[in-house]
Write an enzyme that holds these catalytic residues in place. Structure first.
Site, PDB file in Angstrom:
ATOM      1  N   ASP A  13      -2.424  -0.462  14.644  1.00 16.82           N
ATOM      2  CA  ASP A  13      -1.570  -1.480  15.267  1.00 16.82           C
ATOM      3  C   ASP A  13      -2.351  -2.479  16.114  1.00 16.82           C
ATOM      4  O   ASP A  13      -1.825  -3.014  17.095  1.00 16.82           O
ATOM      5  CB  ASP A  13      -0.468  -0.828  16.122  1.00 16.82           C
ATOM      6  CG  ASP A  13       0.413   0.087  15.302  1.00 16.82           C
ATOM      7  OD1 ASP A  13       0.631  -0.214  14.120  1.00 16.82           O
ATOM      8  OD2 ASP A  13       0.880   1.106  15.854  1.00 16.82           O
ATOM      9  N   LYS A  16      -3.905  -6.133  12.701  1.00 15.98           N
ATOM     10  CA  LYS A  16      -4.607  -6.393  11.432  1.00 15.98           C
ATOM     11  C   LYS A  16      -3.810  -7.348  10.555  1.00 15.98           C
ATOM     12  O   LYS A  16      -4.378  -8.205   9.881  1.00 15.98           O
ATOM     13  CB  LYS A  16      -4.865  -5.067  10.684  1.00 15.98           C
ATOM     14  CG  LYS A  16      -5.764  -4.110  11.449  1.00 15.98           C
ATOM     15  CD  LYS A  16      -5.897  -2.773  10.740  1.00 15.98           C
ATOM     16  CE  LYS A  16      -4.600  -2.004  10.668  1.00 15.98           C
ATOM     17  NZ  LYS A  16      -4.096  -1.516  11.952  1.00 15.98           N
ATOM     18  N   GLY A  40       2.230  -0.407   9.150  1.00 16.14           N
ATOM     19  CA  GLY A  40       3.228  -1.449   9.376  1.00 16.14           C
ATOM     20  C   GLY A  40       2.485  -2.652   9.903  1.00 16.14           C
ATOM     21  O   GLY A  40       1.983  -2.624  11.023  1.00 16.14           O
ATOM     22  N   HIS A  41       2.326  -3.673   9.074  1.00 17.90           N
ATOM     23  CA  HIS A  41       1.550  -4.849   9.452  1.00 17.90           C
ATOM     24  C   HIS A  41       2.492  -6.036   9.633  1.00 17.90           C
ATOM     25  O   HIS A  41       3.195  -6.422   8.705  1.00 17.90           O
ATOM     26  CB  HIS A  41       0.488  -5.154   8.386  1.00 17.90           C
ATOM     27  CG  HIS A  41      -0.546  -4.073   8.264  1.00 17.90           C
ATOM     28  ND1 HIS A  41      -1.628  -4.163   7.437  1.00 17.90           N
ATOM     29  CD2 HIS A  41      -0.670  -2.868   8.890  1.00 17.90           C
ATOM     30  CE1 HIS A  41      -2.368  -3.065   7.551  1.00 17.90           C
ATOM     31  NE2 HIS A  41      -1.787  -2.266   8.422  1.00 17.90           N
ATOM     32  N   GLN A 223      -4.319   1.452   9.393  1.00 19.98           N
ATOM     33  CA  GLN A 223      -4.618   2.384  10.487  1.00 19.98           C
ATOM     34  C   GLN A 223      -5.846   1.895  11.285  1.00 19.98           C
ATOM     35  O   GLN A 223      -6.129   0.717  11.291  1.00 19.98           O
ATOM     36  CB  GLN A 223      -4.819   3.820   9.976  1.00 19.98           C
ATOM     37  CG  GLN A 223      -3.550   4.496   9.488  1.00 19.98           C
ATOM     38  CD  GLN A 223      -3.110   4.104   8.090  1.00 19.98           C
ATOM     39  OE1 GLN A 223      -3.896   4.138   7.162  1.00 19.98           O
ATOM     40  NE2 GLN A 223      -1.863   3.743   7.922  1.00 19.98           N
TER      41      GLN A 223
HETATM   42  P1  GDP Z   1      -1.236  -3.871  12.573  1.00 19.85           P
HETATM   43  O1  GDP Z   1      -0.642  -2.582  12.126  1.00 19.85           O
HETATM   44  O2  GDP Z   1      -2.653  -3.727  13.012  1.00 19.85           O
HETATM   45  O3  GDP Z   1      -1.055  -4.993  11.596  1.00 19.85           O
HETATM   46  O4  GDP Z   1      -0.429  -4.289  13.889  1.00 19.85           O
HETATM   47  P2  GDP Z   1       1.176  -4.277  14.063  1.00 19.85           P
HETATM   48  O5  GDP Z   1       1.762  -5.399  13.293  1.00 19.85           O
HETATM   49  O6  GDP Z   1       1.730  -2.906  13.817  1.00 19.85           O
HETATM   50  O7  GDP Z   1       1.311  -4.506  15.628  1.00 19.85           O
HETATM   51  C1  GDP Z   1       0.794  -5.631  16.244  1.00 19.85           C
HETATM   52  C2  GDP Z   1       1.940  -6.387  16.946  1.00 19.85           C
HETATM   53  O8  GDP Z   1       1.390  -7.334  17.833  1.00 19.85           O
HETATM   54  C3  GDP Z   1       2.822  -7.170  15.999  1.00 19.85           C
HETATM   55  O9  GDP Z   1       4.122  -7.180  16.511  1.00 19.85           O
HETATM   56  C4  GDP Z   1       2.213  -8.577  16.027  1.00 19.85           C
HETATM   57  O10 GDP Z   1       3.137  -9.595  15.729  1.00 19.85           O
HETATM   58  C5  GDP Z   1       1.788  -8.657  17.465  1.00 19.85           C
HETATM   59  N1  GDP Z   1       0.613  -9.488  17.741  1.00 19.85           N
HETATM   60  C6  GDP Z   1      -0.513  -9.647  16.988  1.00 19.85           C
HETATM   61  N2  GDP Z   1      -1.409 -10.422  17.644  1.00 19.85           N
HETATM   62  C7  GDP Z   1      -0.837 -10.728  18.834  1.00 19.85           C
HETATM   63  C8  GDP Z   1      -1.277 -11.468  19.983  1.00 19.85           C
HETATM   64  O11 GDP Z   1      -2.392 -11.976  20.050  1.00 19.85           O
HETATM   65  N3  GDP Z   1      -0.409 -11.539  21.038  1.00 19.85           N
HETATM   66  C9  GDP Z   1       0.817 -10.968  21.020  1.00 19.85           C
HETATM   67  N4  GDP Z   1       1.591 -11.091  22.113  1.00 19.85           N
HETATM   68  N5  GDP Z   1       1.261 -10.286  19.959  1.00 19.85           N
HETATM   69  C10 GDP Z   1       0.449 -10.151  18.894  1.00 19.85           C
HETATM   70  P1  IMO Z   2      -1.181   0.530  10.905  1.00 21.85           P
HETATM   71  O1  IMO Z   2      -1.813   0.189   9.593  1.00 21.85           O
HETATM   72  C1  IMO Z   2      -0.592   3.408  14.128  1.00 21.85           C
HETATM   73  C2  IMO Z   2      -0.611   7.642  13.005  1.00 21.85           C
HETATM   74  C3  IMO Z   2       0.701   8.395  13.173  1.00 21.85           C
HETATM   75  C4  IMO Z   2       0.158   9.775  13.500  1.00 21.85           C
HETATM   76  C5  IMO Z   2      -1.066   9.879  12.585  1.00 21.85           C
HETATM   77  C6  IMO Z   2      -0.828  10.608  11.281  1.00 21.85           C
HETATM   78  O2  IMO Z   2       0.133  -0.122  11.132  1.00 21.85           O
HETATM   79  O3  IMO Z   2      -2.158   0.305  12.011  1.00 21.85           O
HETATM   80  P2  IMO Z   2       0.430   9.952   9.035  1.00 21.85           P
HETATM   81  O4  IMO Z   2       1.873   9.606   8.792  1.00 21.85           O
HETATM   82  O5  IMO Z   2      -0.528   8.889   8.634  1.00 21.85           O
HETATM   83  O6  IMO Z   2       0.054  11.291   8.487  1.00 21.85           O
HETATM   84  O7  IMO Z   2       0.331  10.114  10.635  1.00 21.85           O
HETATM   85  O8  IMO Z   2      -1.465   8.555  12.309  1.00 21.85           O
HETATM   86  N1  IMO Z   2      -0.536   6.414  12.182  1.00 21.85           N
HETATM   87  C7  IMO Z   2      -0.552   5.177  12.679  1.00 21.85           C
HETATM   88  N2  IMO Z   2      -0.548   4.744  13.963  1.00 21.85           N
HETATM   89  N3  IMO Z   2      -0.646   2.529  13.114  1.00 21.85           N
HETATM   90  C8  IMO Z   2      -0.666   2.938  11.832  1.00 21.85           C
HETATM   91  O9  IMO Z   2      -0.853   2.103  10.783  1.00 21.85           O
HETATM   92  C9  IMO Z   2      -0.579   4.328  11.556  1.00 21.85           C
HETATM   93  N4  IMO Z   2      -0.547   5.072  10.436  1.00 21.85           N
HETATM   94  C10 IMO Z   2      -0.541   6.348  10.820  1.00 21.85           C
HETATM   95  O10 IMO Z   2       1.458   7.865  14.229  1.00 21.85           O
HETATM   96  O11 IMO Z   2      -0.277   9.821  14.826  1.00 21.85           O
HETATM   97 MG    MG Z   3       1.002  -1.370  12.521  1.00 21.11          MG
END
Ligand code: GDP
Ligand code: IMO
Ligand code: MG
Length: 426
Positions: A13, A16, A40-41, A223
């Site tokens: 999270d 990415k 979840g991106h 991840q």
């Molecule tokens: P990922 O799994 O690495 O793609 O990250 P996620 O999408 O799960 O979580 C990142 C969250 O931060 C999302 O809700 C993005 O829209 C948000 N986000 C990404 N970059 C920024 C930033 O620079 N500032 C803020 N406030 N939010 C951001």
């Molecule tokens: P993105 O790509 C954050 C965590 C789960 C748990 C562990 C194992 O959005 O960054 P799993 O279901 O993979 O066997 O769970 O890994 N986890 C993540 N945490 N971002 C993710 O993906 C994750 N994918 C798995 O919360 O701790």
């Molecule tokens: Mg994510």
């Protein structure tokens, strides 16, 4: 031309999706190579928010080829839903290609994921319960079902029969829960195969040809480094390799073909699920970051644990992934804090530790050694170049870069494409 691997450097999270979408503008092809719909991106374009779980974050550009590699595990029902929801929003998915060799998540994998977690009590991992672990287990055990098998009716029927028998035995006898119905699963997976068939191909050929043709390829990791099966906080990890090397395996390209590795890190740290987290904050600052950063999971909606930037992890992740540079996200979230802290080392009993320990027992006893810096009060979401940032924000970034030992090439100050500062050549 360039081939860039983009990975998460923390516990996932990191943003990415946002950085992939930003860099995808200049790429020809975007490749997901590991993980599944545990990811979840989030990509924000204008006022539209897209949450992608399996499809590469480049899909929002109509002219880019998007690839799901062999290292990904695919829940066909989730993929079909994701395809439909994109198409309903006017996004073309015609350029998607799926590896014949990617493994398929089946309903018994999800049931086993939940049953295993329930049986672990307070040792549970806190998985996303999407069946990720059990699917990779079947892959390693050499009993998995791949996309090429899914689209072959006879093969699917045979493989499924053997698997359902074995898995139902475990579900009913070991975990005391209900098994799955072979015929019902077969029928629904046959119908998924009909929808997905047209996307399934040998993606390694496509990716390698694109490289030969001088195209720009972006490999989108899922991840983060500390969730890596080998290098993460085992056993509190996911079941795939999330580090840069996995891009080669999961896409079917050789290591000689990779030009650059970019690590994405939040300006602080978050974690979803269980496991050690040395810089975790349990006070009002942690709550402030959680609230300002909207730190709630994209996939499961769980609240994310929050803490300071960890430079020990920074150095570790630079080494494990061979990072060329960092993309720092969510710097805007730290605005308004009087002081900001960076963890530079750990204290373990009477010793100072500079490296990231393998022992979880040791790690859980580590106390962060912090360097405190003055914060900044300004709203920085409108900053578009380094000079627009307050001096204290720039000093903070400089220290992050020094402590981790890697340059910062991208700074993100908001979730939108435009809220991005590029500070070095990428
Ligand atoms: P990922 O799994 O690495 O793609 O990250 P996620 O999408 O799960 O979580 C990142 C969250 O931060 C999302 O809700 C993005 O829209 C948000 N986000 C990404 N970059 C920024 C930033 O620079 N500032 C803020 N406030 N939010 C951001
Ligand atoms: P993105 O790509 C954050 C965590 C789960 C748990 C562990 C194992 O959005 O960054 P799993 O279901 O993979 O066997 O769970 O890994 N986890 C993540 N945490 N971002 C993710 O993906 C994750 N994918 C798995 O919360 O701790
Ligand atoms: Mg994510």
């Amino acid at each position: 031309m360039s081939t860039i691997v983009l990975i998460g450097t923390q516990w996932g999270d990191e943003g990415k999706g946002k950085i992939t979408d930003f860099l995808a503008e200049r790429a020809d092809m975007i490749v997901r190579y590991q993980g599944g719909n545990n990811a979840g991106h989030t990509v924000v374009v204008g006022d539209k928010v897209y949450k992608l779980h399996l499809i590469p974050s480049g899909i929002l550009y109509e002219d880019k080829v998007c690839i799901i590699g062999s290292g990904v595990v695919i829940d066909p029902a989730v993929l079909i839903k994701e395809l439909k929801s994109l198409e309903d929003r006017g996004i073309s998915t015609a350029n998607l290609k799926i590896s014949q060799r990617a493994h398929v998540i089946l309903p018994y994998h999800q049931l086993l994921d939940q049953a295993e977690e329930n049986s672990k009590g307070n040792k549970r991992i806190g998985t996303t319960s999407r069946g990720i672990g059990p699917t990779y287990m079947d892959k390693s055990a050499r009993v998995g079902i791949r996309m090429i098998d899914l689209v072959d009716q006879a093969e699917l029927a045979n493989l499924l029969k053997e698997n359902v028998q074995g898995k139902n035995n475990i579900l009913t006898r070991v975990y005391n829960c209900e098994g799955v119905n072979y015929q019902a699963v077969l029928e629904s997976y046959k119908s998924y195969a009909k929808v997905l068939q047209k996307y399934v191909t040998d993606v390694s050929i496509i990716v390698n040809e694109a490289i030969e043709d001088g195209k720009s390829i972006l490999f989108e990791g899922a991840q983060g480094t500390l969730l890596d099966l080998d290098h993460g906080t085992y056993p509190y990890v996911t079941s795939s390799n999330t580090t840069a090397g996995a891009a080669c395996v999961g896409a079917g390209v050789g290591p000689t073909k990779i030009d650059k590795v970019i690590g994405v890190a939040k300006a602080y740290t978050t974690r979803v699920g269980e496991g050690p987290f040395p810089t975790e904050l349990y006070d009002e600052v942690g709550l402030y970051i959680q609230k300002q950063g909207g730190e709630f999971g994209t996939t499961t909606g769980r609240s994310r644990r929050c803490g300071w930037f960890d430079g020990v992890i920074g150095r570790y992740t630079v080494r494990i992934n061979g990072l060329n540079c960092l993309a720092i996200t969510k710097l805007d979230v730290l605005s308004g804090l009087e002081k900001v802290k960076i963890c530079t080392a750990y204290r373990y009993r009477d010793d100072i530790i500079e490296g990231f320990p393998a022992s979880l027992r040791l790690l859980s006893e580590c106390v962060p050694v912090y360097e405190e810096l003055p914060g900044w009060q300004e709203d920085i979401t409108g900053a578009r170049k380094l000079g627009d940032l307050p001096i204290n924000a720039r000093k903070y970034l400089e220290r992050v870069s020094e402590v981790a030992g890697v340059p910062i090439a991208i700074i993100s100050v908001g979730s939108k494409r435009t809220q991005t500062i590029v500070t070095a050549g990428i």
